[in-house]
Design a protein around this motif. Sequence first.
Motif, PDB file in Angstrom:
ATOM      1  N   LEU A  15      -5.664   2.871  -1.533  1.00 34.64           N
ATOM      2  CA  LEU A  15      -6.770   3.115  -0.617  1.00 34.64           C
ATOM      3  C   LEU A  15      -8.011   3.346  -1.336  1.00 34.64           C
ATOM      4  O   LEU A  15      -9.046   3.634  -0.483  1.00 34.64           O
ATOM      5  CB  LEU A  15      -6.049   4.342   0.432  1.00 34.64           C
ATOM      6  CG  LEU A  15      -4.959   4.129   1.179  1.00 34.64           C
ATOM      7  CD1 LEU A  15      -4.781   5.306   1.810  1.00 34.64           C
ATOM      8  CD2 LEU A  15      -5.075   2.869   1.812  1.00 34.64           C
ATOM      9  N   GLN A  16      -8.223   3.365  -2.537  1.00 37.51           N
ATOM     10  CA  GLN A  16      -9.421   3.723  -3.264  1.00 37.51           C
ATOM     11  C   GLN A  16     -10.193   2.534  -3.224  1.00 37.51           C
ATOM     12  O   GLN A  16      -9.589   1.397  -3.528  1.00 37.51           O
ATOM     13  CB  GLN A  16      -9.178   4.186  -4.566  1.00 37.51           C
ATOM     14  CG  GLN A  16     -10.299   4.547  -5.394  1.00 37.51           C
ATOM     15  CD  GLN A  16      -9.837   5.187  -6.959  1.00 37.51           C
ATOM     16  OE1 GLN A  16      -9.024   5.536  -7.144  1.00 37.51           O
ATOM     17  NE2 GLN A  16     -11.095   5.501  -7.665  1.00 37.51           N
ATOM     18  N   ARG A  17     -11.381   2.675  -2.980  1.00 41.33           N
ATOM     19  CA  ARG A  17     -12.470   1.324  -3.107  1.00 41.33           C
ATOM     20  C   ARG A  17     -12.577   0.718  -4.281  1.00 41.33           C
ATOM     21  O   ARG A  17     -12.289   1.187  -5.327  1.00 41.33           O
ATOM     22  CB  ARG A  17     -13.707   1.862  -2.708  1.00 41.33           C
ATOM     23  CG  ARG A  17     -14.136   2.243  -1.252  1.00 41.33           C
ATOM     24  CD  ARG A  17     -14.082   1.058  -0.469  1.00 41.33           C
ATOM     25  NE  ARG A  17     -14.366   1.640   1.257  1.00 41.33           N
ATOM     26  CZ  ARG A  17     -14.652   0.679   2.026  1.00 41.33           C
ATOM     27  NH1 ARG A  17     -14.493  -0.656   1.982  1.00 41.33           N
ATOM     28  NH2 ARG A  17     -15.042   1.228   3.369  1.00 41.33           N
ATOM     29  N   GLU A  50      -6.776  -2.340  -1.259  1.00 47.03           N
ATOM     30  CA  GLU A  50      -7.541  -1.707  -0.440  1.00 47.03           C
ATOM     31  C   GLU A  50      -8.512  -2.844   0.192  1.00 47.03           C
ATOM     32  O   GLU A  50      -8.709  -3.310   1.342  1.00 47.03           O
ATOM     33  CB  GLU A  50      -8.588  -0.927  -1.402  1.00 47.03           C
ATOM     34  CG  GLU A  50      -9.588  -0.342  -0.156  1.00 47.03           C
ATOM     35  CD  GLU A  50     -10.952  -1.122  -0.198  1.00 47.03           C
ATOM     36  OE1 GLU A  50     -11.670  -1.202   0.675  1.00 47.03           O
ATOM     37  OE2 GLU A  50     -11.209  -2.075  -1.255  1.00 47.03           O
ATOM     38  N   VAL A  95       0.764  -1.275  -0.069  1.00 52.59           N
ATOM     39  CA  VAL A  95      -0.002  -0.157  -0.021  1.00 52.59           C
ATOM     40  C   VAL A  95       0.847   1.430  -0.038  1.00 52.59           C
ATOM     41  O   VAL A  95       0.595   2.356  -0.644  1.00 52.59           O
ATOM     42  CB  VAL A  95      -0.878   0.014   1.086  1.00 52.59           C
ATOM     43  CG1 VAL A  95      -1.542   1.374   1.312  1.00 52.59           C
ATOM     44  CG2 VAL A  95      -1.959  -1.059   1.039  1.00 52.59           C
ATOM     45  N   TYR A 152      -6.024  -5.019   2.186  1.00 50.42           N
ATOM     46  CA  TYR A 152      -5.613  -4.277   3.427  1.00 50.42           C
ATOM     47  C   TYR A 152      -6.766  -4.590   4.644  1.00 50.42           C
ATOM     48  O   TYR A 152      -6.331  -4.745   5.847  1.00 50.42           O
ATOM     49  CB  TYR A 152      -5.599  -2.842   3.155  1.00 50.42           C
ATOM     50  CG  TYR A 152      -4.691  -2.094   4.381  1.00 50.42           C
ATOM     51  CD1 TYR A 152      -3.435  -2.192   4.402  1.00 50.42           C
ATOM     52  CD2 TYR A 152      -5.576  -1.236   5.175  1.00 50.42           C
ATOM     53  CE1 TYR A 152      -2.754  -1.697   5.197  1.00 50.42           C
ATOM     54  CE2 TYR A 152      -4.832  -0.515   6.117  1.00 50.42           C
ATOM     55  CZ  TYR A 152      -3.499  -0.868   6.036  1.00 50.42           C
ATOM     56  OH  TYR A 152      -2.460   0.161   7.068  1.00 50.42           O
ATOM     57  N   ARG A 153      -7.892  -4.575   4.200  1.00 52.81           N
ATOM     58  CA  ARG A 153      -9.016  -5.125   5.001  1.00 52.81           C
ATOM     59  C   ARG A 153      -9.008  -6.612   5.456  1.00 52.81           C
ATOM     60  O   ARG A 153      -9.369  -7.018   6.430  1.00 52.81           O
ATOM     61  CB  ARG A 153     -10.286  -4.866   4.465  1.00 52.81           C
ATOM     62  CG  ARG A 153     -10.911  -3.266   4.220  1.00 52.81           C
ATOM     63  CD  ARG A 153     -12.081  -2.763   3.942  1.00 52.81           C
ATOM     64  NE  ARG A 153     -12.184  -3.052   2.490  1.00 52.81           N
ATOM     65  CZ  ARG A 153     -12.969  -3.700   1.880  1.00 52.81           C
ATOM     66  NH1 ARG A 153     -13.832  -4.773   2.557  1.00 52.81           N
ATOM     67  NH2 ARG A 153     -13.167  -4.074   0.615  1.00 52.81           N
TER      68      ARG A 153
END
Length: 402
Positions: free
Chosen positions: A361-363, A368, A353, A371-372
């Motif tokens: 970090l964009q949906r 992204e 990232v 990362y979740r």
Amino acid sequence: MTAFSLEPAQLAWCAELRALAAERLHPLADKSEPGHVNRALVAELGSLGLLGRLFTSGALDLCLMRESLAYACTEAETALALQGLGAHPVHAYGTEAQRARWLPRVTAGTAIAAFALSEPGAGSDAAALELRAEADASRGGRSSDPSQSGRFADTPSLTVAPDGPARWRLTGEKCWISNAPEADFYTVFARTAPDAGARGVTAFLVPADRPGLTGRGLDMLSPHPIGALDFDAVPVTAGDVLGEVDRGFRVAMGTLNLFRPSVGAFAVGMAQAALDATLAHTAGRDAFGGKLRDLQAVSHQVAEMALRTEAARLMVHAAASAYDADAPDVPRRSAMAKLLATETAQYVVDTAVQLHGARALQRGHLLEHLYREVRAPRIYEGASEVQRGIIAKELYARQEAR
């Protein structure tokens, strides 16, 4: 075959799994509703024969499946793993009747399984479980508590489990249970002997339609179905026991020792996906008069990501091979594999990232999503701190045995 190399057939199978995940499973995952079981995805896993391999393959094959699926479709990987985690106790410790009733449906992807161990006050400390399995005094079906009101006290037909007269009633709560409250059955761990620690826990196979069993979904960071279960004098019978009464801790640990290395494999799959995305990005991104990869600070970070990912993969394979060989140090190896791989994946995804910048970090961006996804494995099936405790305990026990 050693733990440190894979045969050509295994490598080809991994490539095939990645392709299947990308072409057939990912489109189904894209249609899922966050926080809910994707039954179409589970059914496709069944039709591809992958769920059946949960019960016919060894630990190393399980790791190869989980890593390969995770690389291309984390939702498919998780759906497969949760079926295995919830149903493995039935496969390994269940009666012939229990296996005949549930395993064919799990294999086909038509029944959803869940592993119900964690509680609000007993997450990684399985010996501290408080869900009570209280003896049904009447053994004919009425609540042993005369003050109990509602359907259990007033309706005898609802106090008898489908497999016979209720012997116990489950009362309490489970929390952070994957596939809850939408599973078709749960492997539930409850206390049958008060103040007995790990020695007083029994494992039960509890169908979701038992009276008194309710649940609710929890809104979590990851998109997986996770919920809480409430047990209001839920009747269970002798035919619902998995393994032996008061020996459920053995069922739990036997299941976790198998699945902990494969949690590491899940993490390695995510780390490899993040690493490959970073290689492509840094090779193509113009920056400071050249490509990002030309910056030593960047190339050294990429090298470190690759180093840690490969080390984690090797430890996962070694732990899985030890399990398949019935080695005596499986708990230590399993804990080491899960610890190293999940911590590594967190580092690799976070570094990826950072090297991608704001776009990651964009949906909808792969990183992204990862990362979740990557945060939870450091907690479930025993947090990293618990794994360190297991490792130290095993090391000292081995030293004292010399």
